[in-house]
Design a protein around this motif. Structure first.
Motif, mmCIF file in Angstrom:
data_model
loop_
_atom_site.group_PDB
_atom_site.id
_atom_site.type_symbol
_atom_site.label_atom_id
_atom_site.label_comp_id
_atom_site.label_asym_id
_atom_site.label_seq_id
_atom_site.Cartn_x
_atom_site.Cartn_y
_atom_site.Cartn_z
ATOM 1 N N SER A 54 -13.264 -1.161 -12.065
ATOM 2 C CA SER A 54 -13.800 -2.511 -12.272
ATOM 3 C C SER A 54 -13.271 -3.367 -11.135
ATOM 4 C CB SER A 54 -13.371 -3.094 -13.623
ATOM 5 O OG SER A 54 -11.963 -3.167 -13.705
ATOM 6 N N PRO A 55 -14.097 -4.284 -10.579
ATOM 7 C CA PRO A 55 -13.688 -5.042 -9.403
ATOM 8 C C PRO A 55 -12.456 -5.896 -9.655
ATOM 9 C CG PRO A 55 -16.036 -5.263 -9.790
ATOM 10 C CD PRO A 55 -15.459 -4.611 -10.990
ATOM 11 N N GLY A 56 -11.652 -6.093 -8.611
ATOM 12 C CA GLY A 56 -10.521 -7.000 -8.702
ATOM 13 C C GLY A 56 -9.227 -6.383 -8.227
ATOM 14 N N ALA A 57 -8.294 -7.232 -7.856
ATOM 15 C CA ALA A 57 -7.009 -6.765 -7.356
ATOM 16 C C ALA A 57 -6.130 -6.187 -8.449
ATOM 17 C CB ALA A 57 -6.273 -7.912 -6.658
ATOM 18 N N ASP A 58 -6.504 -6.376 -9.736
ATOM 19 C CA ASP A 58 -5.722 -5.837 -10.840
ATOM 20 C C ASP A 58 -6.153 -4.421 -11.209
ATOM 21 O OD1 ASP A 58 -8.189 -6.543 -11.808
ATOM 22 O OD2 ASP A 58 -7.436 -7.343 -13.701
ATOM 23 N N LEU A 59 -6.957 -3.756 -10.373
ATOM 24 C CA LEU A 59 -7.442 -2.411 -10.613
ATOM 25 C C LEU A 59 -6.278 -1.473 -10.938
ATOM 26 C CD1 LEU A 59 -9.571 -0.153 -10.519
ATOM 27 C CD2 LEU A 59 -9.273 -0.091 -8.055
ATOM 28 N N LYS A 60 -6.386 -0.753 -12.070
ATOM 29 C CA LYS A 60 -5.297 0.142 -12.451
ATOM 30 C C LYS A 60 -5.819 1.539 -12.780
ATOM 31 C CE LYS A 60 -5.032 -1.153 -17.363
ATOM 32 N NZ LYS A 60 -4.116 -1.639 -18.422
ATOM 33 N N PHE A 61 -4.878 2.504 -12.774
ATOM 34 C CA PHE A 61 -5.170 3.909 -13.011
ATOM 35 C C PHE A 61 -4.254 4.424 -14.122
ATOM 36 C CE2 PHE A 61 -5.467 2.879 -8.514
ATOM 37 C CZ PHE A 61 -6.732 3.313 -8.167
ATOM 38 N N VAL A 62 -4.582 5.608 -14.638
ATOM 39 C CA VAL A 62 -3.695 6.320 -15.546
ATOM 40 C C VAL A 62 -3.524 7.735 -15.001
ATOM 41 C CG1 VAL A 62 -5.565 7.083 -17.072
ATOM 42 C CG2 VAL A 62 -3.221 6.942 -17.945
ATOM 43 N N CYS A 63 -2.327 8.298 -15.138
ATOM 44 C CA CYS A 63 -2.055 9.626 -14.592
ATOM 45 C C CYS A 63 -1.142 10.396 -15.542
ATOM 46 C CB CYS A 63 -1.406 9.520 -13.205
ATOM 47 S SG CYS A 63 0.242 8.775 -13.227
ATOM 48 N N SER A 64 -1.028 11.711 -15.293
ATOM 49 C CA SER A 64 -0.154 12.546 -16.119
ATOM 50 C C SER A 64 1.211 12.759 -15.464
ATOM 51 C CB SER A 64 -0.814 13.895 -16.392
ATOM 52 O OG SER A 64 -1.038 14.599 -15.183
ATOM 53 N N GLU A 65 1.306 12.548 -14.142
ATOM 54 C CA GLU A 65 2.588 12.697 -13.456
ATOM 55 C C GLU A 65 2.788 11.539 -12.487
ATOM 56 O OE1 GLU A 65 3.858 16.695 -12.139
ATOM 57 O OE2 GLU A 65 1.845 17.348 -12.765
ATOM 58 N N ILE A 66 4.009 11.009 -12.460
ATOM 59 C CA ILE A 66 4.277 9.852 -11.600
ATOM 60 C C ILE A 66 5.699 9.932 -11.049
ATOM 61 C CG2 ILE A 66 5.169 8.329 -13.423
ATOM 62 C CD1 ILE A 66 3.485 6.073 -12.107
ATOM 63 N N ARG A 67 5.883 9.454 -9.816
ATOM 64 C CA ARG A 67 7.209 9.401 -9.209
ATOM 65 C C ARG A 67 7.394 8.068 -8.504
ATOM 66 N NH1 ARG A 67 9.435 13.573 -4.634
ATOM 67 N NH2 ARG A 67 7.738 12.618 -3.440
ATOM 68 N N PHE A 68 8.522 7.406 -8.768
ATOM 69 C CA PHE A 68 8.854 6.141 -8.112
ATOM 70 C C PHE A 68 9.450 6.442 -6.741
ATOM 71 C CE2 PHE A 68 7.891 4.779 -12.139
ATOM 72 C CZ PHE A 68 8.128 3.429 -12.380
ATOM 73 N N VAL A 69 8.802 5.883 -5.694
ATOM 74 C CA VAL A 69 9.210 6.183 -4.322
ATOM 75 C C VAL A 69 10.193 5.148 -3.792
ATOM 76 C CG1 VAL A 69 8.381 6.502 -1.958
ATOM 77 C CG2 VAL A 69 7.007 7.335 -3.895
ATOM 78 N N GLU A 70 9.858 3.854 -3.923
ATOM 79 C CA GLU A 70 10.732 2.794 -3.444
ATOM 80 C C GLU A 70 10.401 1.484 -4.140
ATOM 81 O OE1 GLU A 70 10.091 1.495 0.582
ATOM 82 O OE2 GLU A 70 8.029 2.259 0.597
ATOM 83 N N GLU A 71 11.370 0.586 -4.169
ATOM 84 C CA GLU A 71 11.162 -0.709 -4.793
ATOM 85 C C GLU A 71 10.584 -1.678 -3.771
ATOM 86 O OE1 GLU A 71 13.443 -3.956 -7.656
ATOM 87 O OE2 GLU A 71 14.539 -2.238 -6.828
ATOM 88 N N ILE A 72 9.612 -2.495 -4.214
ATOM 89 C CA ILE A 72 8.976 -3.492 -3.363
ATOM 90 C C ILE A 72 9.532 -4.866 -3.719
ATOM 91 C CG2 ILE A 72 6.800 -4.539 -2.637
ATOM 92 C CD1 ILE A 72 7.067 -1.591 -1.888
#
Length: 294
Positions: A80-98
């Motif tokens: 859906s259009p917009g900067a709030d575009l989000k996803f869902v996943c089964s695996e995730i890794r935190f790379v770095e803090e912004i």
């Protein structure tokens, strides 16, 4: 407006947590892969993250909120259009803090430069939650947008995914109407190009509900017509325009609704409609039924 579902093996994005690196009670650790067992579904099951670094601010605004760049596997996107575009996943890794920073920002939590709104990651935005540049609306991911939720460039409307639209809900380019999927339409609901009317599926029409090309009238299925055609009913030519037919035979709507059902109905009640015969009406109903079964 609902979008199309897309799937990816791998994506990067951004996710928010509280000050303790928790989200909805789940404890994350920097650099480690986390895996969700079972089905994943947007807004229900799995790990969620956003495409743009401004996106998480659309869902989290508590004091102490932290934003991280992440990697993700087995990803589902319901676009859906917009900067709030989000996803869902089964695996995730935190790379770095912004860390929110930037230059010459007058708003809050901006990571870009020269923003006067809040939670922008691009430059020169005066709205909130923009990931693009020089937007004056909210939640835009493109450039020079003055509306909300646009992902293209130069839009002045809302929820456009193309470029240079001034209406709303367009997925093409250069539209001034609403909900067009073609290009350079000034009417509404067109799927072709260069239409000035409404609900055209061809190109270059200036009337309403044309399916051909180059028509300057209404309800034409032909090409380059200037005169509205008279209605054909049950394959029989009448002397009635579209509007005159609707006014004289209001039961046509009820017949159309019955044809959309598989069950037999009282065909004879529609015998006054031009061209009707019992044999034709039954055959027409059967064709509708067969078409739905394909």
């Amino acid at each position: 407006k609902e979008g199309k579902v897309k799937k990816y093996d791998y994506l990067t994005g951004y996710k928010a947590t509280n000050a303790e690196m928790k989200c909805h009670g789940f404890q994350y650790k920097l650099g480690e892969w986390h895996k969700h067992e079972g089905e994943i579904k947007l807004c229900e099951n799995g790990f969620h993250f956003c495409k743009y670094p401004s996106g998480p601010w659309s869902y989290y605004s508590e004091s102490g909120t932290r934003i991280f760049k992440v990697e993700a596997k087995n990803v589902i996107e319901e676009y859906s259009p917009g900067a709030d575009l989000k996803f869902v996943c089964s695996e995730i890794r935190f790379v770095e803090e912004i860390k929110p920073d930037g230059d010459k920002n007058t708003g809050n939590k901006n990571t870009g430069n020269g923003n006067t709104g809040n939670k922008n990651t691009g430059n020169g935005n005066t709205g909130d939650g923009n990931a693009g540049y020089w937007n004056t609306g909210d939640g835009n991911a493109g450039y020079w947008n003055t509306g909300n939720g646009n992902t293209g460039n130069g839009n002045a409307g809302y929820w456009n995914t193309g470029d240079k639209n001034t209406g709303n809900g367009n997925t093409g380019n250069g539209n001034a109407g609403y909900w067009n999927t073609g290009n350079k339409n000034t009417g509404n609901g067109n799927t072709g190009n260069g239409n000035a009317g409404y609900w055209n599926t061809g190109n270059g029409n200036t009337g309403d509900m044309n399916t051909g090309y180059g028509n300057a009238t209404n309800f034409s299925a032909g090409f380059f017509c200037q005169k509205e055609p008279l209605i054909i009913s049950f394959d029989k030519q009448t002397k009635l325009t579209h509007q005159a037919f609707l006014e004289k035979y209001p039961e046509e709507k009820n017949l159309a609704e019955n044809l959309a059902q598989d069950n037999a109905f009282d065909y004879v009640q529609f015998k006054n409609i031009p061209g009707w015969t019992l044999k034709k009406c039954k055959a027409l109903h059967q064709k509708h039924i067969n078409g739905r079964r394909k």
